[in-house]
Design a protein around this motif. Structure first.
Motif, short mmCIF file in Angstrom:
data_model
loop_
_atom_site.label_atom_id
_atom_site.label_comp_id
_atom_site.label_asym_id
_atom_site.label_seq_id
_atom_site.Cartn_x
_atom_site.Cartn_y
_atom_site.Cartn_z
N MET A 75 0.94 -1.29 -0.04
CA MET A 75 -0.11 0.19 -0.10
C MET A 75 0.76 1.19 0.10
O MET A 75 0.77 2.14 -0.78
CB MET A 75 -0.83 0.01 1.11
N TRP A 76 1.99 1.27 0.79
CA TRP A 76 2.77 2.43 1.14
C TRP A 76 3.50 2.63 -0.66
O TRP A 76 3.62 3.70 -0.78
CB TRP A 76 3.93 2.34 1.95
N SER A 78 2.58 1.77 -3.35
CA SER A 78 1.90 2.28 -4.21
C SER A 78 1.53 3.88 -4.55
O SER A 78 1.02 4.33 -5.25
CB SER A 78 0.52 1.53 -4.50
N THR A 305 0.83 -1.02 -7.29
CA THR A 305 -0.49 -0.39 -7.60
C THR A 305 -1.46 -1.54 -8.07
O THR A 305 -2.64 -1.94 -7.90
CB THR A 305 -0.64 0.57 -8.58
N LEU A 308 -2.24 -4.44 -5.79
CA LEU A 308 -3.44 -3.92 -4.95
C LEU A 308 -4.72 -4.06 -5.66
O LEU A 308 -5.64 -4.65 -4.84
CB LEU A 308 -3.24 -2.51 -4.35
#
Length: 332
Positions: A75-76, A78, A305, A308
């Motif tokens: 997440m970070w 991305s 990305t 995710l």
């Protein structure tokens, strides 16, 4: 070969030894801290509550290390640029919805999601029903289940020989082109035909997953009470009516679980596309595109990305699948 066997045995011995040492040592420390069973029973309740967590701790630790932490790290990443260091906010997500390759990959994944789970589930159900009526049905089931033992890359190599094309006057060694040539037609470069090349790749996964669907559905069919089938036959129902009106409704929950399980596999499909076409000729899928940006594009932000997006697509199906399995087990 002997070295590999010895290394494997040594690994097993060391692994089992470490586990035994951990559990013995953890219990010893717990007894020293809270008092042994012979000394006092005042802390028995506390000891009983702590001991299960001692057993669970290794699994929870490695689950957090290799599953939970990577999710937050992805997440970070991305939200960062190619190097994974400079913060860019939602720029990677904006790029994704505007990039032609990403949109093509999403379209191809949707095709895979529609065709593969339906194809594998339907063929698996047909084989499960038909094999039980044959004296050599178990042999047929074994042959159909055999592709499950082959890796996706190994299966891709096998199917490369099926789709192989030789230009000019060279003899066609691909099975499909050899048949086409034998019928007097021109051989084709099957993996470069728009749209159909995706279908040809899907056939490989259907071939692999049909065995899985067959085994699960065959077990579900055996759970249908014989009295129900006999009553339907006495009432004059034919085989098709029994199949669609009695068998399918009674195993519908299992069919959905099989379908969703294969759907999760499809969302993560990577090996087949990489080995067969490497995403060329409009066959790119999300997992392969993620791999391309990670290794060739060396862009941690964009690859994270895409990862995710895959995770978000898989998560609802996985949660729903687990709930259905738990619900089905609760009704037994």
């Amino acid at each position: 070969m002997l070295d590999q066997v010895l290394n494997a045995l040594l690994t097993v011995v060391i692994g089992v030894g470490v586990c035994v040492l951990y559990f013995w040592g953890a219990n010893w420390v717990l007894d020293r801290l809270l008092g042994s069973d012979e000394q006092t029973s005042a802390n028995d309740g506390l000891r009983t509550k702590i001991r299960p967590w001692i057993f669970l701790f290794p699994a929870l630790f490695f689950l957090s290390l290799y599953l939970i932490y990577p999710v937050f790290a992805t997440m970070w990443l991305s939200l960062n640029g190619a190097s994974g260091e400079n913060f860019v906010g939602l720029a990677n997500f904006i790029w994704a919805i505007q990039d032609g390759n990403f949109l093509q990959s999403v379209y191809n994944n949707l095709l895979w999601l529609i065709i593969v789970p339906i194809g594998a589930t339907v063929f698996g159900l047909i084989v499960a029903v038909m094999a039980d009526r044959l004296w050599w049905g178990n042999i047929a089931k074994s042959l159909i289940f055999m592709p499950m033992a082959i890796s996706f890359v190994g299966a891709s190599v096998i199917w490369k020989f099926v789709y192989d094309y030789r230009s000019g006057e060279s003899e066609q060694i691909g099975i499909l082109n050899a048949i086409v040539n034998g019928l007097g037609m021109e051989p084709q470069v099957w993996l470069q035909i728009p749209f159909w090349n995706n279908v040809f790749l899907m056939v490989i996964l259907i071939w692999i997953q049909t065995g899985f669907a067959m085994v699960i559905l065959s077990a579900a069919l055996r759970g249908i009470p014989e009295e129900t089938l006999e009553a339907a036959r006495i009432d004059g129902a034919n085989d098709l009516q029994i199949f669609f009106s009695i068998m399918i409704p009674q195993i519908f929950g299992t069919i959905i679980v099989v379908w969703t399980t294969i759907t999760i596999v499809v969302l993560k499909v990577f090996d087949i596309v990489l080995a067969m076409t490497n995403g060329q000729w409009d066959t790119q899928v999300l997992a392969n595109l993620m791999f391309d940006w990670l290794t060739r594009g060396v862009d941690f932000g964009r690859s994270s990305t895409i990862a995710l997006v895959i995770m978000i697509a898989v998560l609802p199906i996985m949660i729903w699948n687990i709930r259905e399995v738990n619900k089905e087990e609760g009704t037994r």
